[in-house]
Design an enzyme around this catalytic site. Structure first.
Site, PDB file in Angstrom:
ATOM      1  N   LYS A   1       1.041 -15.540   5.252  1.00 42.93           N
ATOM      2  CA  LYS A   1       0.769 -15.094   6.702  1.00 42.93           C
ATOM      3  C   LYS A   1      -0.486 -14.210   6.627  1.00 42.93           C
ATOM      4  CE  LYS A   1       3.990 -14.161   9.641  1.00 42.93           C
ATOM      5  NZ  LYS A   1       5.368 -13.877  10.313  1.00 42.93           N
TER       6      LYS A   1
ATOM      7  N   GLY B   1       0.835  -1.387   0.116  1.00 37.77           N
ATOM      8  CA  GLY B   1       0.082   0.069   0.054  1.00 37.77           C
ATOM      9  C   GLY B   1       0.908   1.232  -0.016  1.00 37.77           C
TER      10      GLY B   1
ATOM     11  N   ALA C   1     -11.799 -10.581   0.719  1.00 37.35           N
ATOM     12  CA  ALA C   1     -11.470 -10.225  -0.441  1.00 37.35           C
ATOM     13  C   ALA C   1     -10.603 -11.657  -0.896  1.00 37.35           C
ATOM     14  CB  ALA C   1     -10.404  -9.068  -0.542  1.00 37.35           C
TER      15      ALA C   1
ATOM     16  N   ARG D   1       1.298  -5.898 -12.721  1.00 32.12           N
ATOM     17  CA  ARG D   1       0.193  -6.509 -13.478  1.00 32.12           C
ATOM     18  C   ARG D   1      -0.022  -6.001 -14.735  1.00 32.12           C
ATOM     19  NH1 ARG D   1      -3.871  -7.129  -8.392  1.00 32.12           N
ATOM     20  NH2 ARG D   1      -2.625  -5.105  -7.932  1.00 32.12           N
TER      21      ARG D   1
ATOM     22  N   LYS E   1      -5.393 -17.784  -0.147  1.00 33.05           N
ATOM     23  CA  LYS E   1      -6.890 -17.251  -0.272  1.00 33.05           C
ATOM     24  C   LYS E   1      -8.010 -18.399   0.001  1.00 33.05           C
ATOM     25  CE  LYS E   1      -6.250 -12.867  -1.408  1.00 33.05           C
ATOM     26  NZ  LYS E   1      -6.837 -11.597  -0.343  1.00 33.05           N
TER      27      LYS E   1
ATOM     28  N   GLY F   1     -11.399 -12.807  14.206  1.00 34.31           N
ATOM     29  CA  GLY F   1     -11.505 -12.757  15.518  1.00 34.31           C
ATOM     30  C   GLY F   1     -12.028 -11.552  16.141  1.00 34.31           C
TER      31      GLY F   1
ATOM     32  N   TYR G   1      -0.077 -17.602  -2.820  1.00 32.58           N
ATOM     33  CA  TYR G   1      -1.254 -16.648  -2.979  1.00 32.58           C
ATOM     34  C   TYR G   1      -2.790 -17.349  -2.821  1.00 32.58           C
ATOM     35  CZ  TYR G   1      -4.314 -12.738  -4.522  1.00 32.58           C
ATOM     36  OH  TYR G   1      -5.306 -11.811  -4.568  1.00 32.58           O
TER      37      TYR G   1
HETATM   38  N1  UDP Z   1       1.312 -10.679 -18.378  1.00 32.85           N
HETATM   39  C1  UDP Z   1       1.841 -10.157 -19.359  1.00 32.85           C
HETATM   40  N2  UDP Z   1       2.783  -9.367 -19.362  1.00 32.85           N
HETATM   41  C2  UDP Z   1       2.981  -8.580 -18.352  1.00 32.85           C
HETATM   42  C3  UDP Z   1       2.490  -8.657 -17.037  1.00 32.85           C
HETATM   43  C4  UDP Z   1       1.319  -9.903 -17.280  1.00 32.85           C
HETATM   44  O1  UDP Z   1       1.742 -10.734 -20.558  1.00 32.85           O
HETATM   45  O2  UDP Z   1       3.895  -7.429 -18.342  1.00 32.85           O
HETATM   46  C5  UDP Z   1       0.305 -11.764 -18.537  1.00 32.85           C
HETATM   47  C6  UDP Z   1       0.376 -12.822 -17.516  1.00 32.85           C
HETATM   48  O3  UDP Z   1       1.476 -13.757 -17.678  1.00 32.85           O
HETATM   49  C7  UDP Z   1      -0.979 -13.246 -17.329  1.00 32.85           C
HETATM   50  C8  UDP Z   1      -1.979 -12.023 -17.608  1.00 32.85           C
HETATM   51  O4  UDP Z   1      -1.028 -11.089 -18.308  1.00 32.85           O
HETATM   52  O5  UDP Z   1      -1.271 -14.132 -18.330  1.00 32.85           O
HETATM   53  C9  UDP Z   1      -2.578 -11.258 -16.294  1.00 32.85           C
HETATM   54  O6  UDP Z   1      -1.449 -11.162 -15.555  1.00 32.85           O
HETATM   55  P1  UDP Z   1      -1.450 -10.318 -14.060  1.00 32.85           P
HETATM   56  O7  UDP Z   1      -0.228 -10.457 -13.509  1.00 32.85           O
HETATM   57  O8  UDP Z   1      -1.986  -9.090 -14.405  1.00 32.85           O
HETATM   58  O9  UDP Z   1      -2.677 -11.026 -13.474  1.00 32.85           O
HETATM   59  P2  UDP Z   1      -2.970 -12.528 -13.227  1.00 32.85           P
HETATM   60  O10 UDP Z   1      -4.174 -12.873 -13.689  1.00 32.85           O
HETATM   61  O11 UDP Z   1      -1.839 -13.555 -13.874  1.00 32.85           O
HETATM   62  O12 UDP Z   1      -2.892 -12.791 -11.538  1.00 32.85           O
END
Ligand code: UDP
Length: 317
Positions: free
Chosen positions: A91, A36, A114, A186, A149, A102, A145
């Site tokens: 964690k 954050g 989430a 992402r 979750k 809790g 992850y």
């Molecule tokens: N991806 C990509 N180039 C990037 C980042 C991600 O091609 O610079 C691809 C990644 O391999 C996945 C999709 O985009 O197939 C979505 O990736 P992201 O990390 O956004 O989220 P995910 O759905 O994998 O959690």
């Protein structure tokens, strides 16, 4: 009415704080800033109805005063973050969810988790309804992850069944919009940042894998409605519009007017090949469906990154 939002300084957490403040709630925001950013909430700090607590929800967590809701949004959520921070990710999904539950139990508060489309792993059912149990590699790099979750969902249901806590679980699909970090990692943020800098767009694999992209305002509206509904079972909130990564790259290049090319990189291990929410439940129970197309959402997001990039060092891809 007063709610605690963990992960309040994050991309989603900060938008959610605003939504609850607009809706007349008092909000206590909690974050330890591992992913954050203070910039996301600094504009809320002067308000009488907002209080911020810097704290790691993995540790013993207590908040003075009444709480009607606890919304647990703390977690690294970008693959590059959870690969770099595997143990904090495990964690916060396990110990952090336990602490937040809790607290909800102690306060008699409603609890909203989430969760994520990652609980479906590399899905063998497409699109994914909530009834699909998923296809997750527990010991692969994304397992930290995904399994955190999945554990968090199990713990949430256990608190509901054993302690009667009033719980909600939202399964969030790929979401984008203002307040993502330039270095978030992402795909939407990477592509926009690269296009604006005139760098090649980093497509992983052949770019034939698909994702379904939700604009942040739509997601927050869906979460708001879920919180105020009586639906306990997990609920998908995401935009069913499905695109290949390659289509996204082409669209970002066209929209930014960039001269960037495409550079292909290896596909990360266990990268899901397809992803698309089945939102039959959200439509029926919440009366919710997305209203912002990818086209429109990119138009709203690109100006944010244009402004952000003035003076920010290069991001990693
Ligand atoms: N991806 C990509 N180039 C990037 C980042 C991600 O091609 O610079 C691809 C990644 O391999 C996945 C999709 O985009 O197939 C979505 O990736 P992201 O990390 O956004 O989220 P995910 O759905 O994998 O959690």
């Amino acid at each position: 009415m007063r709610v605690l939002i963990t992960g309040a300084a994050g991309f989603l957490g900060s938008h959610l704080c605003e939504k609850f403040l607009e809706g007349g709630y008092q909000v206590v925001g909690m974050d330890n800033f591992i992913t954050g950013r203070p910039e996301n909430i600094v504009h809320l700090l002067g308000r009488k109805d907002f209080r911020f607590v810097e704290h790691n929800v993995t540790e013993y967590t207590y908040v003075e005063g009444p709480l009607e809701g606890v919304l647990h949004f703390a977690s690294p959520a970008s693959p590059i973050d959870y690969l770099e921070m595997p143990i904090p990710t495990l964690k916060v999904g396990s110990l952090g969810t336990h602490k937040a539950l809790g607290l909800a139990l102690a306060k008699g508060a409603r609890f909203l988790l989430a969760s994520t489309s990652e609980v479906y792993g590399d899905p063998q059912v497409h699109p994914q309804p909530e009834t699909y149990w998923g296809h997750v590699n527990p010991v692969g790099p994304r397992g930290v992850y995904d399994e955190a979750k999945r554990f968090a969902e199990a713990m949430t249901m256990a608190y509901h069944r054993a302690h009667g806590v009033d719980t909600r679980i939202v399964r969030i699909f790929n979401t984008y919009g203002p307040r993502m970090r330039a270095s978030d990692g992402r795909v939407v943020s990477n592509f926009i940042v690269q296009a604006l800098r005139g760098e090649p767009l980093s497509v992983y694999g052949d770019g034939g894998q698909t994702r379904s992209f939700t604009y942040v305002d739509d997601l927050v509206e869906g979460i708001w409605r879920l919180f105020h509904s009586d639906r306990v079972d997990p609920t998908n909130v995401g935009n069913p519009g499905e695109f290949t990564v390659r289509q996204l790259a082409d669209q970002v290049i066209a929209k930014t007017g960039s001269a960037s090319t495409i550079a292909f990189h290896p596909l990360p291990e266990d990268d899901p090949k397809v992803r698309q929410p089945d939102i039959t439940v959200a439509r029926a129970v919440l009366g919710w469906e997305p209203t912002v197309s990818l086209d429109e959402g990119l138009d709203r997001t690109i100006p944010y990154f244009r402004e952000l990039l003035q003076g920010v060092p290069a991001c990693t891809a």
